[in-house]
Scaffold this motif. Structure first.
Motif, PDB file in Angstrom:
ATOM      1  N   THR A 227     -20.212 -52.601   4.226  1.00 26.51           N
ATOM      2  CA  THR A 227     -20.787 -51.366   4.732  1.00 26.51           C
ATOM      3  C   THR A 227     -19.769 -50.265   3.885  1.00 26.51           C
ATOM      4  O   THR A 227     -19.584 -49.077   3.261  1.00 26.51           O
ATOM      5  N   ASN A 228     -18.343 -51.434   3.493  1.00 25.04           N
ATOM      6  CA  ASN A 228     -16.716 -50.574   3.368  1.00 25.04           C
ATOM      7  C   ASN A 228     -17.218 -50.609   1.353  1.00 25.04           C
ATOM      8  O   ASN A 228     -15.722 -50.084   0.681  1.00 25.04           O
ATOM      9  N   GLU A 229     -17.900 -51.630   0.867  1.00 20.50           N
ATOM     10  CA  GLU A 229     -17.557 -51.994  -0.511  1.00 20.50           C
ATOM     11  C   GLU A 229     -17.798 -50.438  -1.021  1.00 20.50           C
ATOM     12  O   GLU A 229     -17.436 -50.400  -2.370  1.00 20.50           O
ATOM     13  N   ALA A 230     -18.253 -49.578  -0.461  1.00 16.58           N
ATOM     14  CA  ALA A 230     -17.897 -47.891  -1.292  1.00 16.58           C
ATOM     15  C   ALA A 230     -16.596 -47.272  -1.553  1.00 16.58           C
ATOM     16  O   ALA A 230     -16.626 -46.646  -1.813  1.00 16.58           O
ATOM     17  N   ILE A 231     -15.288 -48.038  -0.613  1.00 18.99           N
ATOM     18  CA  ILE A 231     -14.615 -47.762  -0.665  1.00 18.99           C
ATOM     19  C   ILE A 231     -13.509 -48.808  -1.544  1.00 18.99           C
ATOM     20  O   ILE A 231     -12.194 -48.469  -1.451  1.00 18.99           O
ATOM     21  N   PHE A 232     -13.899 -49.957  -1.578  1.00 18.13           N
ATOM     22  CA  PHE A 232     -13.063 -51.217  -1.908  1.00 18.13           C
ATOM     23  C   PHE A 232     -13.179 -50.982  -3.357  1.00 18.13           C
ATOM     24  O   PHE A 232     -13.872 -50.448  -4.309  1.00 18.13           O
ATOM     25  N   VAL A 233     -11.249 -50.571  -3.807  1.00 16.73           N
ATOM     26  CA  VAL A 233     -11.062 -50.771  -5.031  1.00 16.73           C
ATOM     27  C   VAL A 233     -10.587 -51.758  -5.698  1.00 16.73           C
ATOM     28  O   VAL A 233      -9.281 -52.206  -5.264  1.00 16.73           O
TER      29      VAL A 233
ATOM     30  N   PHE B  83     -26.310 -42.103  10.206  1.00 16.22           N
ATOM     31  CA  PHE B  83     -26.237 -43.420  10.424  1.00 16.22           C
ATOM     32  C   PHE B  83     -27.040 -44.117  11.005  1.00 16.22           C
ATOM     33  O   PHE B  83     -26.893 -44.292  12.084  1.00 16.22           O
ATOM     34  N   PRO B  84     -28.408 -43.753  10.501  1.00 12.79           N
ATOM     35  CA  PRO B  84     -29.570 -43.867  11.466  1.00 12.79           C
ATOM     36  C   PRO B  84     -29.841 -45.419  11.943  1.00 12.79           C
ATOM     37  O   PRO B  84     -30.456 -45.753  13.209  1.00 12.79           O
ATOM     38  N   ASN B  85     -28.955 -46.984  11.651  1.00 16.83           N
ATOM     39  CA  ASN B  85     -29.712 -47.955  11.617  1.00 16.83           C
ATOM     40  C   ASN B  85     -28.162 -48.259  12.818  1.00 16.83           C
ATOM     41  O   ASN B  85     -27.959 -49.944  13.143  1.00 16.83           O
ATOM     42  N   SER B  86     -26.794 -47.214  12.326  1.00 17.77           N
ATOM     43  CA  SER B  86     -25.790 -48.007  13.395  1.00 17.77           C
ATOM     44  C   SER B  86     -25.307 -47.214  14.638  1.00 17.77           C
ATOM     45  O   SER B  86     -25.558 -46.235  15.092  1.00 17.77           O
ATOM     46  N   GLY B  87     -24.161 -48.206  15.133  1.00 17.95           N
ATOM     47  CA  GLY B  87     -23.676 -47.762  16.619  1.00 17.95           C
ATOM     48  C   GLY B  87     -22.292 -47.312  16.164  1.00 17.95           C
ATOM     49  O   GLY B  87     -22.100 -46.225  14.693  1.00 17.95           O
ATOM     50  N   HIS B  88     -21.282 -46.428  16.612  1.00 20.68           N
ATOM     51  CA  HIS B  88     -20.437 -46.493  17.046  1.00 20.68           C
ATOM     52  C   HIS B  88     -19.174 -46.720  15.828  1.00 20.68           C
ATOM     53  O   HIS B  88     -17.980 -46.095  15.032  1.00 20.68           O
ATOM     54  N   ALA B  89     -19.545 -48.330  15.336  1.00 21.91           N
ATOM     55  CA  ALA B  89     -18.517 -49.012  13.536  1.00 21.91           C
ATOM     56  C   ALA B  89     -19.801 -48.333  12.887  1.00 21.91           C
ATOM     57  O   ALA B  89     -17.668 -48.820  11.686  1.00 21.91           O
ATOM     58  N   LEU B  90     -20.660 -47.634  12.785  1.00 23.23           N
ATOM     59  CA  LEU B  90     -21.260 -47.115  11.328  1.00 23.23           C
ATOM     60  C   LEU B  90     -21.348 -48.609  10.655  1.00 23.23           C
ATOM     61  O   LEU B  90     -20.459 -48.544   9.473  1.00 23.23           O
ATOM     62  N   VAL B  91     -21.114 -49.587  10.999  1.00 22.91           N
ATOM     63  CA  VAL B  91     -21.084 -50.926  10.147  1.00 22.91           C
ATOM     64  C   VAL B  91     -22.385 -51.196   9.704  1.00 22.91           C
ATOM     65  O   VAL B  91     -23.265 -52.071   8.945  1.00 22.91           O
ATOM     66  N   ASN B  92     -23.746 -51.050   9.956  1.00 19.07           N
ATOM     67  CA  ASN B  92     -25.235 -51.097   9.723  1.00 19.07           C
ATOM     68  C   ASN B  92     -25.748 -50.549   8.414  1.00 19.07           C
ATOM     69  O   ASN B  92     -27.143 -50.519   8.363  1.00 19.07           O
ATOM     70  N   ASP B  93     -24.871 -49.769   8.030  1.00 21.93           N
ATOM     71  CA  ASP B  93     -25.803 -48.898   6.695  1.00 21.93           C
ATOM     72  C   ASP B  93     -24.632 -48.235   5.079  1.00 21.93           C
ATOM     73  O   ASP B  93     -24.215 -46.727   5.798  1.00 21.93           O
ATOM     74  N   PRO B  94     -24.897 -49.662   4.663  1.00 24.94           N
ATOM     75  CA  PRO B  94     -23.988 -48.982   3.810  1.00 24.94           C
ATOM     76  C   PRO B  94     -24.788 -47.777   2.826  1.00 24.94           C
ATOM     77  O   PRO B  94     -23.589 -47.668   1.834  1.00 24.94           O
ATOM     78  N   ASP B  95     -25.800 -48.111   2.669  1.00 24.55           N
ATOM     79  CA  ASP B  95     -25.858 -46.683   2.140  1.00 24.55           C
ATOM     80  C   ASP B  95     -25.690 -45.270   2.698  1.00 24.55           C
ATOM     81  O   ASP B  95     -25.533 -44.249   2.144  1.00 24.55           O
ATOM     82  N   SER B  96     -25.345 -45.082   3.564  1.00 25.51           N
ATOM     83  CA  SER B  96     -25.369 -43.914   4.757  1.00 25.51           C
ATOM     84  C   SER B  96     -23.647 -44.003   4.252  1.00 25.51           C
ATOM     85  O   SER B  96     -22.799 -42.545   3.605  1.00 25.51           O
ATOM     86  N   MET B  97     -22.732 -44.513   4.320  1.00 30.54           N
ATOM     87  CA  MET B  97     -21.678 -45.183   4.133  1.00 30.54           C
ATOM     88  C   MET B  97     -21.187 -44.720   2.219  1.00 30.54           C
ATOM     89  O   MET B  97     -20.313 -44.018   2.052  1.00 30.54           O
ATOM     90  N   ALA B  98     -22.509 -44.938   1.703  1.00 31.90           N
ATOM     91  CA  ALA B  98     -21.680 -45.091   0.120  1.00 31.90           C
ATOM     92  C   ALA B  98     -22.109 -43.184  -0.306  1.00 31.90           C
ATOM     93  O   ALA B  98     -21.607 -42.791  -0.631  1.00 31.90           O
ATOM     94  N   SER B  99     -22.651 -42.834   0.569  1.00 30.64           N
ATOM     95  CA  SER B  99     -23.059 -41.392   0.328  1.00 30.64           C
ATOM     96  C   SER B  99     -21.739 -40.419   1.273  1.00 30.64           C
ATOM     97  O   SER B  99     -21.908 -38.936   0.688  1.00 30.64           O
ATOM     98  N   TYR B 100     -21.823 -41.140   2.371  1.00 30.14           N
ATOM     99  CA  TYR B 100     -20.291 -40.543   3.257  1.00 30.14           C
ATOM    100  C   TYR B 100     -18.882 -39.961   2.118  1.00 30.14           C
ATOM    101  O   TYR B 100     -18.608 -39.499   1.863  1.00 30.14           O
ATOM    102  N   VAL B 101     -18.928 -40.923   1.136  1.00 28.67           N
ATOM    103  CA  VAL B 101     -17.629 -41.334   0.431  1.00 28.67           C
ATOM    104  C   VAL B 101     -17.646 -40.180  -0.755  1.00 28.67           C
ATOM    105  O   VAL B 101     -16.877 -39.964  -1.200  1.00 28.67           O
ATOM    106  N   LYS B 102     -19.076 -40.428  -1.156  1.00 22.99           N
ATOM    107  CA  LYS B 102     -19.344 -39.676  -2.459  1.00 22.99           C
ATOM    108  C   LYS B 102     -19.557 -38.310  -2.094  1.00 22.99           C
ATOM    109  O   LYS B 102     -18.652 -37.146  -2.761  1.00 22.99           O
ATOM    110  N   TYR B 103     -20.250 -37.678  -0.569  1.00 18.87           N
ATOM    111  CA  TYR B 103     -19.543 -36.581   0.291  1.00 18.87           C
ATOM    112  C   TYR B 103     -18.354 -36.174  -0.198  1.00 18.87           C
ATOM    113  O   TYR B 103     -17.190 -35.408  -0.505  1.00 18.87           O
TER     114      TYR B 103
END
Lengths: 38, 319
Positions: free
Chosen positions: B36-42, B285-305
């Motif tokens: 999920t956090n791949e989108a912010i790893f640098v 995040f359609p497949n995640s609960g509070h931790a938001l760790v089950n939707d890598p695509d949603s996290m990527a779009s959150y970071v993009k936004y």
């Protein structure tokens, strides 16, 4: 005869232990999936 | 003797089960977090860049922050600050949670910081207002510290997760006028937005008062229910109730299966943003609960936004 029995017993014990490892890994993964969607 | 071996064998099997179960569960969870956090790893070298750890901004021991300075981007220009506020139900968590977010923004030429604030415990009671005040003091200290390092900050955004998301919203909406640095936008994940008892399953007056007392750090009496003080105090610490037509644009992320922050919290926020004509974007995040760790695509779009918000609402351009 005794040595054969011990070997059989160890073999059985190892099979049961390995089965427990596989079941635990499966259950842990399923529970992990449940946790991340919670 | 055989009985002893049998008992030992059973004990070994039980411990094996527990150990393998825990390792598999941890592995599954860590993998999901990593993906999920791949989108912010640098690629970020704490040695080459400058990270100041544990800078104190108040006399209280817990009041510290980590500051990430974009050393290789040092130029004679003004800088923008992204301030990360960690989650943990207002009772736990640590600024370390923000390390990847801070590295991400510092690598893009922004100053970033992750803050610790006064957590609530039975021994050391805190409140949302105390925490909010901590953030104000922290921002003031960040500005002074950066000025002394030659980085002039003239705009900022707050971000956070869960309780930190709530504090990020509250700072952006309620404390904008008290901020040493002008707030341009806020982006947050799974933050509570309104603390009215009925939204949190507290339907009786006593339960509502107990919840409000815990959040406010003062014991509220029954009379506050009747004279309207309860409502005004609760609205004062509810981010959604502090939105005005001058509030900043907002980016939010919530998990559909969240069992900790009630799902109606986001709608209360959106209604308030809509009625005040404040631009906002919601990433689901359609497949995640509070931790938001089950939707890598949603996290990527959150970071993009979030990047889009930086481009649109920060005037200091970096790339």
């Amino acid at each position: 005869m005794k040595a054969n029995n011990r070997k059989e017993l160890l073999k059985k014990g190892l099979v049961v232990w390995l089965t427990i490892v596989v079941i635990a890994a499966f259950c842990g993964t399923i529970f992990g999936s449940f946790i991340i969607s919670f | 003797m055989r009985i002893v071996y049998k008992i030992l064998y059973i004990i070994v099997c039980v411990f094996t089960f527990i150990f393998v179960f825990m390792v598999s569960m941890g592995h599954k969870f860590n993998n999901a977090v990593k993906k999920t956090n791949e989108a912010i790893f640098v690629d970020y070298d704490d040695e080459k860049e400058i990270v100041y750890h544990d800078i104190k901004y108040d006399a209280k021991e817990i009041c510290q922050y980590d500051l990430y300075i974009p050393q290789k981007h040092k130029e004679a220009r003004n800088y923008s600050l992204v301030l990360f506020i960690h989650g943990g139900s207002f009772t736990g968590g640590d600024k370390e949670e923000g390390v990847h977010w801070c590295r991400y923004y510092a690598s893009k030429g922004r100053v970033a910081a992750s803050v610790n604030y006064t957590l609530h415990s039975n021994e050391n009671p805190s409140s949302i207002n105390i925490m909010s005040n901590d953030i104000i003091n922290c921002v003031k200290d960040i500005k002074e510290h950066c000025d002394s390092l030659g980085y002039h900050i003239d705009e900022m955004a707050t971000t956070g997760v869960s309780a930190g998301g709530c504090l990020a919203l509250l700072y952006a909406y309620r404390e904008a006028d008290n901020s040493s640095i002008p707030v341009k936008f806020v982006f947050q994940q799974t933050g509570p937005t309104a603390f009215h008892g009925e939204h949190w399953g507290a339907h009786s007056d006593s339960m509502k008062l107990a919840l409000a007392s815990a959040l406010l750090g003062v014991r509220l009496s029954d009379s506050t229910m009747r004279n309207g003080d309860y409502l005004s105090l609760i609205e004062n610490i509810s981010p959604a109730c502090n939105i005005t037509t001058n509030s900043v644009p907002t980016l939010c992320a919530y998990g559909v299966n969240d069992k900790i922050v009630p799902t109606n919290q986001k709608y209360i926020l959106f209604d308030s943003l809509k009625s005040n004509s404040i631009p906002y974007i919601y990433v689901e995040f359609p497949n995640s609960g509070h931790a938001l760790v089950n939707d890598p695509d949603s996290m990527a779009s959150y970071v993009k936004y979030a990047d889009l918000f930086c481009e649109r609402y920060f005037k200091n351009k970096t790339e």
